[in-house]
Structures are given as structure tokens and as C-alpha cells.
Write a protein that holds these residues in place. Structure first.
Motif, PDB file in Angstrom:
ATOM      1  N   MET A 187     -12.786   1.303 -11.132  1.00  8.47           N
ATOM      2  CA  MET A 187     -12.123   2.101 -12.161  1.00  8.47           C
ATOM      3  C   MET A 187     -10.741   2.553 -11.694  1.00  8.47           C
ATOM      4  O   MET A 187      -9.784   2.561 -12.474  1.00  8.47           O
ATOM      5  N   LYS A 188     -10.615   2.898 -10.429  1.00 10.25           N
ATOM      6  CA  LYS A 188      -9.305   3.292  -9.903  1.00 10.25           C
ATOM      7  C   LYS A 188      -8.338   2.109  -9.968  1.00 10.25           C
ATOM      8  O   LYS A 188      -7.170   2.273 -10.322  1.00 10.25           O
ATOM      9  N   ALA A 189      -8.817   0.913  -9.655  1.00 13.68           N
ATOM     10  CA  ALA A 189      -7.969  -0.280  -9.716  1.00 13.68           C
ATOM     11  C   ALA A 189      -7.568  -0.592 -11.158  1.00 13.68           C
ATOM     12  O   ALA A 189      -6.450  -1.034 -11.416  1.00 13.68           O
ATOM     13  N   ILE A 190      -8.460  -0.345 -12.112  1.00 13.63           N
ATOM     14  CA  ILE A 190      -8.129  -0.547 -13.530  1.00 13.63           C
ATOM     15  C   ILE A 190      -7.042   0.436 -13.956  1.00 13.63           C
ATOM     16  O   ILE A 190      -6.093   0.066 -14.653  1.00 13.63           O
ATOM     17  N   LYS A 191      -7.164   1.683 -13.520  1.00 17.17           N
ATOM     18  CA  LYS A 191      -6.139   2.678 -13.851  1.00 17.17           C
ATOM     19  C   LYS A 191      -4.792   2.282 -13.258  1.00 17.17           C
ATOM     20  O   LYS A 191      -3.744   2.491 -13.879  1.00 17.17           O
ATOM     21  N   LEU A 192      -4.814   1.709 -12.076  1.00 14.44           N
ATOM     22  CA  LEU A 192      -3.581   1.232 -11.457  1.00 14.44           C
ATOM     23  C   LEU A 192      -2.952   0.145 -12.324  1.00 14.44           C
ATOM     24  O   LEU A 192      -1.741   0.122 -12.540  1.00 14.44           O
ATOM     25  N   GLN A 193      -3.794  -0.760 -12.871  1.00 12.87           N
ATOM     26  CA  GLN A 193      -3.303  -1.806 -13.775  1.00 12.87           C
ATOM     27  C   GLN A 193      -2.574  -1.188 -14.959  1.00 12.87           C
ATOM     28  O   GLN A 193      -1.504  -1.647 -15.341  1.00 12.87           O
ATOM     29  N   ARG A 194      -3.172  -0.165 -15.525  1.00 16.35           N
ATOM     30  CA  ARG A 194      -2.561   0.491 -16.689  1.00 16.35           C
ATOM     31  C   ARG A 194      -1.210   1.092 -16.323  1.00 16.35           C
ATOM     32  O   ARG A 194      -0.248   0.977 -17.084  1.00 16.35           O
ATOM     33  N   ARG A 195      -1.133   1.740 -15.156  1.00 17.74           N
ATOM     34  CA  ARG A 195       0.141   2.321 -14.719  1.00 17.74           C
ATOM     35  C   ARG A 195       1.188   1.237 -14.515  1.00 17.74           C
ATOM     36  O   ARG A 195       2.348   1.405 -14.891  1.00 17.74           O
ATOM     37  N   GLU A 196       0.775   0.117 -13.916  1.00 17.79           N
ATOM     38  CA  GLU A 196       1.718  -0.980 -13.691  1.00 17.79           C
ATOM     39  C   GLU A 196       2.228  -1.520 -15.021  1.00 17.79           C
ATOM     40  O   GLU A 196       3.422  -1.785 -15.184  1.00 17.79           O
ATOM     41  N   LEU A 197       1.331  -1.698 -15.992  1.00 20.33           N
ATOM     42  CA  LEU A 197       1.750  -2.177 -17.309  1.00 20.33           C
ATOM     43  C   LEU A 197       2.664  -1.170 -18.004  1.00 20.33           C
ATOM     44  O   LEU A 197       3.633  -1.548 -18.670  1.00 20.33           O
TER      45      LEU A 197
ATOM     46  N   SER B  26       0.829  -1.205   0.000  1.00 25.82           N
ATOM     47  CA  SER B  26       0.000   0.000   0.000  1.00 25.82           C
ATOM     48  C   SER B  26       0.866   1.258   0.000  1.00 25.82           C
ATOM     49  O   SER B  26       0.644   2.185  -0.790  1.00 25.82           O
ATOM     50  N   TYR B  27       1.858   1.261   0.868  1.00 23.35           N
ATOM     51  CA  TYR B  27       2.739   2.429   0.991  1.00 23.35           C
ATOM     52  C   TYR B  27       3.480   2.698  -0.324  1.00 23.35           C
ATOM     53  O   TYR B  27       3.514   3.829  -0.806  1.00 23.35           O
ATOM     54  N   THR B  28       4.062   1.659  -0.925  1.00 25.99           N
ATOM     55  CA  THR B  28       4.841   1.870  -2.150  1.00 25.99           C
ATOM     56  C   THR B  28       3.946   2.322  -3.301  1.00 25.99           C
ATOM     57  O   THR B  28       4.353   3.161  -4.103  1.00 25.99           O
ATOM     58  N   ARG B  29       2.741   1.816  -3.385  1.00 23.34           N
ATOM     59  CA  ARG B  29       1.840   2.242  -4.455  1.00 23.34           C
ATOM     60  C   ARG B  29       1.369   3.682  -4.233  1.00 23.34           C
ATOM     61  O   ARG B  29       1.255   4.454  -5.192  1.00 23.34           O
ATOM     62  N   GLN B  30       1.090   4.041  -2.985  1.00 24.29           N
ATOM     63  CA  GLN B  30       0.694   5.421  -2.709  1.00 24.29           C
ATOM     64  C   GLN B  30       1.849   6.380  -3.022  1.00 24.29           C
ATOM     65  O   GLN B  30       1.638   7.450  -3.587  1.00 24.29           O
ATOM     66  N   LEU B  31       3.064   5.976  -2.658  1.00 22.22           N
ATOM     67  CA  LEU B  31       4.233   6.807  -2.938  1.00 22.22           C
ATOM     68  C   LEU B  31       4.429   6.959  -4.445  1.00 22.22           C
ATOM     69  O   LEU B  31       4.648   8.067  -4.938  1.00 22.22           O
ATOM     70  N   ALA B  32       4.312   5.870  -5.168  1.00 24.51           N
ATOM     71  CA  ALA B  32       4.468   5.927  -6.628  1.00 24.51           C
ATOM     72  C   ALA B  32       3.413   6.831  -7.249  1.00 24.51           C
ATOM     73  O   ALA B  32       3.715   7.620  -8.152  1.00 24.51           O
ATOM     74  N   ALA B  33       2.177   6.728  -6.777  1.00 24.23           N
ATOM     75  CA  ALA B  33       1.096   7.541  -7.328  1.00 24.23           C
ATOM     76  C   ALA B  33       1.312   9.027  -7.054  1.00 24.23           C
ATOM     77  O   ALA B  33       0.949   9.876  -7.872  1.00 24.23           O
ATOM     78  N   ARG B  34       1.927   9.349  -5.932  1.00 27.95           N
ATOM     79  CA  ARG B  34       2.132  10.755  -5.565  1.00 27.95           C
ATOM     80  C   ARG B  34       3.405  11.346  -6.170  1.00 27.95           C
ATOM     81  O   ARG B  34       3.612  12.551  -6.092  1.00 27.95           O
ATOM     82  N   THR B  35       4.246  10.515  -6.743  1.00 24.91           N
ATOM     83  CA  THR B  35       5.513  11.020  -7.285  1.00 24.91           C
ATOM     84  C   THR B  35       5.629  10.762  -8.782  1.00 24.91           C
ATOM     85  O   THR B  35       6.722  10.723  -9.321  1.00 24.91           O
ATOM     86  N   ARG B  36       4.532  10.616  -9.485  1.00 27.47           N
ATOM     87  CA  ARG B  36       4.555  10.325 -10.922  1.00 27.47           C
ATOM     88  C   ARG B  36       5.199  11.456 -11.730  1.00 27.47           C
ATOM     89  O   ARG B  36       5.768  11.218 -12.772  1.00 27.47           O
ATOM     90  N   ARG B  37       5.100  12.671 -11.269  1.00 28.62           N
ATOM     91  CA  ARG B  37       5.622  13.795 -12.039  1.00 28.62           C
ATOM     92  C   ARG B  37       7.138  13.893 -11.973  1.00 28.62           C
ATOM     93  O   ARG B  37       7.760  14.452 -12.840  1.00 28.62           O
ATOM     94  N   SER B  38       7.720  13.383 -10.896  1.00 28.82           N
ATOM     95  CA  SER B  38       9.173  13.481 -10.761  1.00 28.82           C
ATOM     96  C   SER B  38       9.842  12.404 -11.607  1.00 28.82           C
ATOM     97  O   SER B  38       9.331  11.304 -11.760  1.00 28.82           O
ATOM     98  N   GLN B  39      10.991  12.749 -12.159  1.00 27.22           N
ATOM     99  CA  GLN B  39      11.743  11.786 -12.939  1.00 27.22           C
ATOM    100  C   GLN B  39      12.358  10.765 -12.004  1.00 27.22           C
ATOM    101  O   GLN B  39      12.935  11.107 -10.986  1.00 27.22           O
ATOM    102  N   ARG B  40      12.214   9.527 -12.335  1.00 25.08           N
ATOM    103  CA  ARG B  40      12.827   8.479 -11.536  1.00 25.08           C
ATOM    104  C   ARG B  40      13.390   7.441 -12.483  1.00 25.08           C
ATOM    105  O   ARG B  40      12.895   7.274 -13.596  1.00 25.08           O
ATOM    106  N   PRO B  41      14.420   6.776 -12.058  1.00 25.95           N
ATOM    107  CA  PRO B  41      14.973   5.770 -12.952  1.00 25.95           C
ATOM    108  C   PRO B  41      13.962   4.653 -13.194  1.00 25.95           C
ATOM    109  O   PRO B  41      13.171   4.312 -12.318  1.00 25.95           O
ATOM    110  N   VAL B  42      13.998   4.110 -14.386  1.00 23.00           N
ATOM    111  CA  VAL B  42      13.107   3.012 -14.729  1.00 23.00           C
ATOM    112  C   VAL B  42      13.558   1.776 -13.976  1.00 23.00           C
ATOM    113  O   VAL B  42      14.745   1.497 -13.870  1.00 23.00           O
ATOM    114  N   GLY B  43      12.597   1.064 -13.433  1.00 20.14           N
ATOM    115  CA  GLY B  43      12.912  -0.108 -12.633  1.00 20.14           C
ATOM    116  C   GLY B  43      13.337  -1.309 -13.448  1.00 20.14           C
ATOM    117  O   GLY B  43      13.254  -1.324 -14.676  1.00 20.14           O
TER     118      GLY B  43
END
Length: 171
Positions: A133-143, A73-90
Motif C-alpha cells: 500500500m505504501k508503494a501504491i501511494k508512492l505511485q500516486r505521488r509520482e503520477l 532511496s535518498y531522493t524519494r525519502q527527501l521528497a516525502a519529508r518535504t511535501r509541505r514546502s513549496q518547491r518548483p515543479v520539475g
């Protein structure tokens, strides 16, 4: 009737912990009452687990199931809140390992919303639809993250185009 929870919320993590361990076992691990653990899963109730409590619960869940709901939960919330910042690709594998958990949460939301005991029976309420719908959007971000990792891992850095491959077991 099970209350719908926001995907990736700490309330959802608390509910998943109770599902994975049972309220009694989770309470024993945390040194709290089973009712307190159930209250943590309700956004309308005050209080959330401390970091130490969440870590203890995640440790117990991870040892038994290989999952750590509060950490997820924490890592997904952090990822969702930091989408605008550049981060290295995993790493491709690390990014791909996020998919099963996200799919499982989406399927669980759909299953609970379609249950006969859900608020609108076999229909889907507006709040259930919103959570799905929020969970579907999360799927898209993960993909998208997996795709970005594949592109980054490709030696020449050129976007990889999917090719047709024969199905396994077919000649």
C-alpha cells in the motif's frame, strides 16, 4: 524466506544493490565482506553504509545498470519529508523518469509477497500488505508530480484535459 523491506528505505537500497551487482561484487566495490552488505539490507541489524560507501555502490550499479539505488532511496525519502514546502515543479521528462523505478519496486513487492516461500505462502501478510500500500501511494505521488509538471509546462498554464486518441496500429 525474503524479509519485506519498507519501500525507498536504505535497507531496500542495499538489497537492490546486492541484487544488481551480487553480494561478492558489491563487497569488493565497498571493501567490505558480503555478509556486511547483506546486513545493511536488514533493518533489524545494526549499521548502515557511510555516504562514501553508498556513493561507491551507486557508482558501480549505475555503470552496470543505469540505476543508483541509494540515490533513488535518498531522493524519494527527501521528497516525502518535504511535501509541505513549496518547491518548483520539475521538468516533465525528469518527473516521468521516476515512474519506471517506482513501478518496478511495486511489482517486486507484489511478486515477493505472492511467492510460495513468502510468510503466508500465496496470501499476503499484514506487513506485506502495508508495504504494498505504501508503494501504491508512492505511485500516486509520482503520477501527481508528472501531472503538475505537465500543467506547469503548458504555455497558458491551464490544466490539460486528456483527449481520446486512436490506438497505434488501428485504422
Amino acid at each position: 524466506m525474503t524479509k519485506m523491506r519498507v519501500p525507498d528505505s536504505f535497507e531496500e537500497a542495499a538489497l537492490e544493490t546486492v541484487r544488481l551487482l551480487s553480494a561478492q561484487e558489491a563487497a569488493k566495490v565497498a571493501g567490505l565482506s558480503p555478509q556486511t552488505l547483506r546486513d545493511y539490507s536488514d533493518a533489524d541489524r545494526p549499521g548502515r553504509p557511510t555516504l562514501q560507501t553508498a556513493l561507491a555502490l551507486d557508482t558501480a550499479c549505475y555503470e552496470q545498470t543505469g540505476r543508483a539505488p541509494f540515490f533513488e532511496s535518498y531522493t524519494r525519502q527527501l521528497a516525502a519529508r518535504t511535501r509541505r514546502s513549496q518547491r518548483p515543479v520539475g521538468d516533465v521528462l525528469v518527473e516521468a523518469l521516476d515512474l519506471p523505478g517506482a513501478v518496478g519496486r511495486l511489482l517486486d513487492l507484489i511478486r515477493r509477497s505472492r511467492a510460495a516461500e513468502s510468510p503466508s505462502g500465496r496470501g499476503i501478510t499484514a506487513s506485506e500488505g502495508s508495504a504494498i500500500m505504501k508503494a501504491i501511494k508512492l505511485q500516486r505521488r509520482e503520477l501527481d508530480d508528472v501531472e503538475a509538471a505537465v500543467v506547469a509546462a503548458t504555455e497558458d498554464g491551464v490544466e490539460v484535459r486528456p483527449t481520446t486518441t486512436p490506438e497505434i496500429g488501428r485504422d
